[in-house]
Design an enzyme around this catalytic site. Structure first.
Site, PDB file in Angstrom:
ATOM      1  N   ASP A  79       0.854  -1.191   0.000  1.00 61.00           N
ATOM      2  CA  ASP A  79       0.000   0.000   0.000  1.00 61.00           C
ATOM      3  C   ASP A  79       0.892   1.243   0.000  1.00 61.00           C
ATOM      4  O   ASP A  79       2.005   1.218  -0.524  1.00 61.00           O
ATOM      5  CB  ASP A  79      -0.968  -0.035   1.180  1.00 61.00           C
ATOM      6  CG  ASP A  79      -2.267   0.714   0.879  1.00 61.00           C
ATOM      7  OD1 ASP A  79      -2.299   1.948   1.048  1.00 61.00           O
ATOM      8  OD2 ASP A  79      -3.251   0.069   0.473  1.00 61.00           O
ATOM      9  N   ASP A  80       0.429   2.325   0.558  1.00 62.48           N
ATOM     10  CA  ASP A  80       1.118   3.618   0.493  1.00 62.48           C
ATOM     11  C   ASP A  80       2.475   3.583   1.209  1.00 62.48           C
ATOM     12  O   ASP A  80       2.769   2.667   1.979  1.00 62.48           O
ATOM     13  CB  ASP A  80       0.217   4.680   1.125  1.00 62.48           C
ATOM     14  CG  ASP A  80       0.535   6.096   0.654  1.00 62.48           C
ATOM     15  OD1 ASP A  80       1.548   6.300  -0.038  1.00 62.48           O
ATOM     16  OD2 ASP A  80      -0.259   6.993   0.992  1.00 62.48           O
ATOM     17  N   LYS A 156      -3.560  -0.774  -7.066  1.00 56.00           N
ATOM     18  CA  LYS A 156      -4.601  -0.062  -6.328  1.00 56.00           C
ATOM     19  C   LYS A 156      -4.361   1.425  -6.561  1.00 56.00           C
ATOM     20  O   LYS A 156      -3.306   1.954  -6.183  1.00 56.00           O
ATOM     21  CB  LYS A 156      -4.524  -0.389  -4.836  1.00 56.00           C
ATOM     22  CG  LYS A 156      -5.472   0.442  -3.973  1.00 56.00           C
ATOM     23  CD  LYS A 156      -5.258   0.151  -2.483  1.00 56.00           C
ATOM     24  CE  LYS A 156      -6.057   1.100  -1.612  1.00 56.00           C
ATOM     25  NZ  LYS A 156      -5.828   0.858  -0.156  1.00 56.00           N
ATOM     26  N   ASP A 158      -5.480   5.102  -5.802  1.00 55.79           N
ATOM     27  CA  ASP A 158      -6.201   5.939  -4.852  1.00 55.79           C
ATOM     28  C   ASP A 158      -6.517   7.297  -5.476  1.00 55.79           C
ATOM     29  O   ASP A 158      -6.204   7.545  -6.645  1.00 55.79           O
ATOM     30  CB  ASP A 158      -5.358   6.095  -3.581  1.00 55.79           C
ATOM     31  CG  ASP A 158      -6.202   6.188  -2.328  1.00 55.79           C
ATOM     32  OD1 ASP A 158      -7.388   6.580  -2.419  1.00 55.79           O
ATOM     33  OD2 ASP A 158      -5.687   5.873  -1.233  1.00 55.79           O
ATOM     34  N   SER A 190     -10.223   3.521  -6.729  1.00 54.96           N
ATOM     35  CA  SER A 190     -10.869   4.115  -5.556  1.00 54.96           C
ATOM     36  C   SER A 190     -11.854   5.215  -5.951  1.00 54.96           C
ATOM     37  O   SER A 190     -12.409   5.893  -5.085  1.00 54.96           O
ATOM     38  CB  SER A 190      -9.812   4.693  -4.611  1.00 54.96           C
ATOM     39  OG  SER A 190      -9.002   3.684  -4.070  1.00 54.96           O
ATOM     40  N   ARG A 215     -13.310   0.559  -4.834  1.00 49.98           N
ATOM     41  CA  ARG A 215     -13.701   0.922  -3.469  1.00 49.98           C
ATOM     42  C   ARG A 215     -14.944   1.786  -3.541  1.00 49.98           C
ATOM     43  O   ARG A 215     -14.966   2.812  -4.199  1.00 49.98           O
ATOM     44  CB  ARG A 215     -12.564   1.693  -2.800  1.00 49.98           C
ATOM     45  CG  ARG A 215     -11.426   0.821  -2.317  1.00 49.98           C
ATOM     46  CD  ARG A 215     -11.790   0.046  -1.061  1.00 49.98           C
ATOM     47  NE  ARG A 215     -12.271   0.948  -0.029  1.00 49.98           N
ATOM     48  CZ  ARG A 215     -11.467   1.711   0.725  1.00 49.98           C
ATOM     49  NH1 ARG A 215     -10.167   1.640   0.572  1.00 49.98           N
ATOM     50  NH2 ARG A 215     -11.961   2.502   1.638  1.00 49.98           N
ATOM     51  N   ASP A 219     -12.473   3.973   4.324  1.00 44.81           N
ATOM     52  CA  ASP A 219     -11.504   3.004   4.834  1.00 44.81           C
ATOM     53  C   ASP A 219     -12.038   2.274   6.064  1.00 44.81           C
ATOM     54  O   ASP A 219     -12.699   2.865   6.925  1.00 44.81           O
ATOM     55  CB  ASP A 219     -10.209   3.708   5.268  1.00 44.81           C
ATOM     56  CG  ASP A 219      -9.368   4.154   4.094  1.00 44.81           C
ATOM     57  OD1 ASP A 219      -9.780   3.928   2.946  1.00 44.81           O
ATOM     58  OD2 ASP A 219      -8.301   4.742   4.326  1.00 44.81           O
TER      59      ASP A 219
END
Length: 270
Positions: A79-80, A156, A158, A190, A215, A219
């Protein structure tokens, strides 16, 4: 509670036309770093839990050695906070050299050698949510090609530090750019989460044409109240969400589903 879980199952299993990349014909299952490890980059004080290649190698070992892979948990998703704060001289994203000394491609091959897949995180904006370099419109092609060159299997994408106009351009452009690389890369958007999750702002027909996964909502947090808020939202909006999903195109309730996208993040303690 049982009825709500059944609703989630129906959200995930209705057959419709999907993004034509042949991927994610069933809901993707695996492990994601964010909910447990967040943006911990202090590898000197917290080497076991910091965002580093060691963490993802450890998780790959657990999935491949402890029986999770055979159950379908094949994605290990970064992830980030994985990248350097600066792009390289060619304008490409690059991993933090201290925390990922082997590079992302080496990590991807570690996954592939064990029958697993590597996911990575990007952001449709000037910066990621954690403040790292994002992927604005003029960087979409080079970032898509970079991920393909690294042999990544899933992105993914965002939406922090971008507006609705940029998102309306950027999310479809990234879909085209990923497909143009020639490498099969599952695409998690997202976008709807930033547009409230529901029509008329969200066009689920369009999403199914450009994304494998999206998404819808906020979150998940480390609390039962958070889990229930997600379940309740899907329950309340099932008439919209159910027709949107099917093979190759899935609603993502952020680690909450009957066939979970993400494995319990605390697997390292088992």
């Amino acid at each position: 509670m049982p009825s709500a879980l059944l609703v989630l199952a129906s959200v995930l299993t209705v057959t419709t036309v999907a993004l034509d990349n042949g991927l994610m014909r069933t809901p993707p299952m695996g492990w994601l770093a964010w909910e447990r490890f967040r943006c911990d980059i202090d590898c000197e004080q917290d080497p076991k839990n910091c965002i580093s290649e060691k963490l993802f190698i450890d998780m790959a070992d657990r999935l491949s050695e402890d029986g999770w892979r055979e159950l379908g948990y094949v994605y290990v998703n970064i992830d980030d906070c994985w990248s350097s704060m600066e792009r390289d001289k060619q304008g490409r994203l690059q991993p933090d050299p201290k925390r990922f000394p082997g590079g992302i491609q080496k990590l991807a091959r570690y996954m592939h050698d064990r029958g697993l897949k590597l996911g990575i995180y990007g952001d449709m904006g000037t910066h990621t949510c954690g403040g790292y370099p994002g992927t604005p419109l003029d960087k979409i092609k080079i970032d898509a090609q970079t991920f393909a060159d690294w042999e990544v299997d899933m992105l993914k994408f965002d939406g922090c530090y971008s507006n609705s106009i940029e998102q309306a351009q950027g999310y479809p452009l990234m879909s085209k750019a990923l497909n143009a690389t020639g490498r099969p890369i599952g695409y998690s958007c997202s976008w709807p989460a930033y547009q409230g999750g529901l029509p008329p702002k969200v066009n689920y027909t369009q999403l199914g044409e450009i994304c494998n996964l999206w998404r819808n909502y906020g979150d998940i947090q480390d609390s039962w109240d958070s889990v229930m808020s997600i379940v309740d939202w899907f329950f309340e909006n099932q008439d919209v969400l159910t027709p949107a999903a099917g093979p190759g195109r899935w609603n993502d309730p952020d680690m909450v589903s009957v066939e979970p996208l993400y494995l319990d993040n605390d697997v390292s303690s088992r």
